[in-house]
Design an enzyme around this catalytic site. Sequence first.
Site, PDB file in Angstrom:
ATOM      1  N   SER A 263       0.834  -1.201   0.000  1.00 17.24           N
ATOM      2  CA  SER A 263       0.000   0.000   0.000  1.00 17.24           C
ATOM      3  C   SER A 263       0.865   1.245   0.000  1.00 17.24           C
ATOM      4  O   SER A 263       2.066   1.189   0.269  1.00 17.24           O
ATOM      5  CB  SER A 263      -0.904   0.001   1.228  1.00 17.24           C
ATOM      6  OG  SER A 263      -0.160   0.408   2.357  1.00 17.24           O
ATOM      7  N   LYS A 264       0.206   2.350  -0.297  1.00 14.36           N
ATOM      8  CA  LYS A 264       0.879   3.636  -0.316  1.00 14.36           C
ATOM      9  C   LYS A 264       1.500   3.924   1.058  1.00 14.36           C
ATOM     10  O   LYS A 264       2.588   4.466   1.169  1.00 14.36           O
ATOM     11  CB  LYS A 264      -0.162   4.707  -0.654  1.00 14.36           C
ATOM     12  CG  LYS A 264       0.417   5.937  -1.276  1.00 14.36           C
ATOM     13  CD  LYS A 264      -0.672   6.861  -1.738  1.00 14.36           C
ATOM     14  CE  LYS A 264      -0.868   7.986  -0.747  1.00 14.36           C
ATOM     15  NZ  LYS A 264      -1.904   8.923  -1.137  1.00 14.36           N
ATOM     16  N   ARG A 265       0.782   3.513   2.076  1.00 12.36           N
ATOM     17  CA  ARG A 265       1.280   3.742   3.440  1.00 12.36           C
ATOM     18  C   ARG A 265       2.578   2.990   3.716  1.00 12.36           C
ATOM     19  O   ARG A 265       3.438   3.474   4.439  1.00 12.36           O
ATOM     20  CB  ARG A 265       0.230   3.357   4.467  1.00 12.36           C
ATOM     21  CG  ARG A 265      -0.744   4.482   4.754  1.00 12.36           C
ATOM     22  CD  ARG A 265      -1.800   4.009   5.735  1.00 12.36           C
ATOM     23  NE  ARG A 265      -2.545   2.891   5.187  1.00 12.36           N
ATOM     24  CZ  ARG A 265      -3.604   3.022   4.388  1.00 12.36           C
ATOM     25  NH1 ARG A 265      -4.033   4.201   4.085  1.00 12.36           N
ATOM     26  NH2 ARG A 265      -4.231   1.970   3.904  1.00 12.36           N
TER      27      ARG A 265
END
Length: 507
Positions: A263-265
């Site tokens: 994920s982007k996180r």
Amino acid sequence: MGKKVRVRFAPSPTGGLHLGGVRTVLYNYLFAKKQGGDFIVRIEDTDQSRFVEGAEEYIFDCLKWCGLEPDESVQQGGNYGPYRQSERKELYRPYAEQLVKEGHAYYAFDTPEDLEKMRHESIPDQPHSPQYDHTIRMKMRNSLTLSAGETEKLLAEGANHVIRIKMPVNETASFIDMIRGEVRFDTSLVDDKVLLKADGMPTYHLAVVVDDYLMKISHAFRGEEWLPSAPVHILLWKYLFGLDQMPQWAHFPLILGPNGKLSKRDGAKYGFPVFAMSWTDPKTQERTEGFQEKGFLPEALINLLALLGWNDGTEQEIFTIKELIDKFSMERVHSAGAKFDYEKAKWFNHEWIKRSTVHSFQSTVKTLLAQNNITVSDDVMLDKVIGLVKDRCTLLPDFVQQSSFFFKSPETLDVDAVKPKWNEAKKLFFAELIRNYELSPDWLAQSLETNFKEIAAVNDLKPGELMLPFRIMLVGSKFGPGVFEIAEILGKEETGKRIHTALKIFG
Ligand code: GLU
């Protein structure tokens, strides 16, 4: 002769292009090029609520940077346009109405309140909202429960409505996935997805099937997250165009980060990029760095993505795009998730920097140095420097540290590294070295080294102990390529100057 190979990448313009997206593009591209087919990019922007300004342009910029340019798209044009679904809006309704007429879909007039009520009232104790499916549809306000007259009237009045697919009960929808083999679905478990929305736009489900048909797509490849939608699409193919017309499908495995789906996180948390190029959210102005800004070569990104879920069955890891086109096959794509390893990604970049020509870095390194207030005017010298240091660079910004000192004498010297072992004998050695070097008839690393060692021997000093101070004199600290190669590039005058300055500082 079989159908011409035509594949498509069908992004929704909703934000940055994620690693998984680039890999989907790549596998599409490789497959098309290998088969002499067409690679199409279709913009799926029918969900206006998710539309993000600038995202479409950004996607094309990424493809350009990666060298994966389509044969047909919004930008290239082509015979099957428009390639932006919002511009094809009028085209989808007749298909949805045909489905209604043939009993495979129905008009639904439920208001948002009706739907809300359905979710809460049907199964009050269940945490998850029930689906609008065959168990519910006969309790709702739609053309299955209203009389034909009522339905006609509502439509004539322009009442808000959607068209939903009427999923059959107890049927099996199946297809052969090129990676996974046969995949089967029980249609009873799938909800009556909306096909045409109240604003007249199709949903993804209707648009993808209609456009894949109209654009004569022979193979449709997409991420595994779309697998649950497959039964809806299979039925739409069956009802509208016939299953024999359906493209061959493959669903790519997920790319996994340290905590499951990448994920982007994860990128923010672990300090690695998840987007091809930096993306700035136009609403929040939040900027997410990409592989490009980190200093990856597009060749390396392509290479590492190709191997995230595929291999050619040998130990080979470095592939040019030409080799990939030659060797790629869908059958060798794995079905299990592929783990992204940033250290390995950097290894690929390092390998690609080593393999790339000196000249290919010229303007990049000049720009990087300029950003650090170093102006390079001598291109011949720049090429020599790049040739000497490129094997030491993992990411492009490493060129700054590795080459700055050639163009600007070090501002500080690591005196602490020299001081403890510094003495009069060493000082005299360097004084003699300057004199010797000044008289040197040539200025080549080899002769500089020979002279250095000879003077050391005459003075009964170990060359090994003199090498570190010499390096600190020229570079400022303890890194860099061979010290005589450095001196050769710096030239006689600059080398002499740096020894002089350092001798004063070392005392
Ligand atoms: N529009 C879908 C997406 O945003 C494309 C899925 C497909 O390729 O069918 O990923």
